[in-house]
Write a protein that holds these residues in place. Structure first.
Motif: not given
Length: 328
Positions: A166-180
């Motif tokens: 639930a850190t910025a890195g985790h949330l960023g990863l989730v957002a990127f994986a969804r986009r990609a």
């Protein structure tokens, strides 16, 4: 998510509503403020990027304000322990230096003794810490496009470390994986440096963490950057392309640090602190030191930061819900 572009922030409009109870708190009834040292609660460990940025900036702020800052690290409960200390403060000289957990915690933590939406007065988004995708040396990808292709070829097999659940890195990863449109395995660590060390040893395939955390292992030749999460290239790493320019237009996901007061902070004090922050961050020597530790100096207005926090909280609530993210 977590949009940090200066253009977007400066375009923010609307009135900035400060809590009227500020003038009712006798702690603020001073002929001159500040009347003594200013206590700054940093809810993160000493020596980290956010803590380091605070210690670079606050001495210059203290010179302008005529009183020094005492930086106090109060870690625990995803930053909410330090936040709670400021939320209930009534001495007129206690403030908060918080990060992305400020807009994520309301969607993750239950039973908090305060409401993030009403307990604080946003004063300034001070710095951003660019996120980055980096891979181990023998990973078969030299570009972000090749990384996505490799992940699609092996769904659920590529391991990606972040600085924690639930850190910025985790949330960023989730957002990127969804986009990609990729499925990867999230490996949470207790800090970005720990994730970077495992990347260097080959224990994980990649990381989605801050430039400042992954930088040392990349500079040592034990990993390589593929992209950064800012809308424009980062001054300290101009050779690393952005996720935005790599085919994911508008992607902007980074860690940040901001300055908050308790809800009772008077408008006059907000103006004093905002002016002191702006002056400090604009000073060339301070700006240079911030860039050296991996920051992007911001120093936005209270109005812009208020909009940023509100919109970020809403975006995080949606992402946490849709991606079924849970606190540890």
């Amino acid at each position: 998510m977590m949009r940090l572009s200066r253009r977007a922030l400066l375009a923010a409009s609307g009135s900035f509503a400060l809590a009227s109870p500020a003038m009712l708190n006798p702690a603020w009834a001073q002929t001159a403020w500040p009347s003594r040292s200013i206590r700054l609660i940093v809810p993160f460990a000493a020596g980290g990027a956010a803590d380091s940025a605070a210690r670079v900036i606050t001495p210059r702020m203290g010179e302008r304000l005529g009183q020094g800052f005492v930086v106090e690290n109060r870690t625990g409960a995803s930053g909410s322990l330090g936040g709670g200390e400021v939320a209930r403060s009534n001495d007129g000289h206690t403030f908060l230096w918080d990060a992305s957990s400020h807009i994520v915690n309301p969607s993750l933590l239950r039973g908090l003794p305060f409401d993030y939406a009403t307990a604080f007065t946003p004063i300034s988004l001070v710095v951003a810490f660019p996120s980055a995708v980096a891979v181990k040396n023998d990973f078969p990808a030299r570009t972000l496009a090749e990384f996505v292709a490799a992940a699609k070829a092996r769904p659920g097999a590529v391991t990606v470390g972040t600085q924690g659940n639930a850190t910025a890195g985790h949330l960023g990863l989730v957002a990127f994986a969804r986009r990609a449109g990729i499925e990867v395995v999230h490996v949470p660590y207790r800090g970005g440096s720990a994730a970077a060390q495992d990347l260097a040893s080959g224990a994980i395939d990649a990381v989605f963490t801050t430039l400042v955390s992954a930088g040392p292992v990349v500079d040592a030749g034990r990993a390589r950057f593929l992209a950064v999460g800012t809308l424009t290239r980062v001054e300290s790493r101009p050779d690393v392309p952005t996720i935005h320019e790599s085919g994911y237009e508008g992607f902007d996901s980074n860690e940040w640090a901001g300055f908050f007061g308790p809800a009772t902070t008077p408008p006059a004090v907000v103006r004093q602190l905002s002016a002191a922050l702006t002056e400090a961050v604009a000073e060339p020597t301070i700006r240079q030191r911030l860039v050296q530790i991996g920051c992007v100096p911001m120093a936005t207005s209270p109005e812009d930061f208020t909009r940023f926090v509100r919109e970020g909280r809403e975006a995080m609530a949606t992402l946490v819900r849709e991606a079924n993210i849970r606190a540890e």
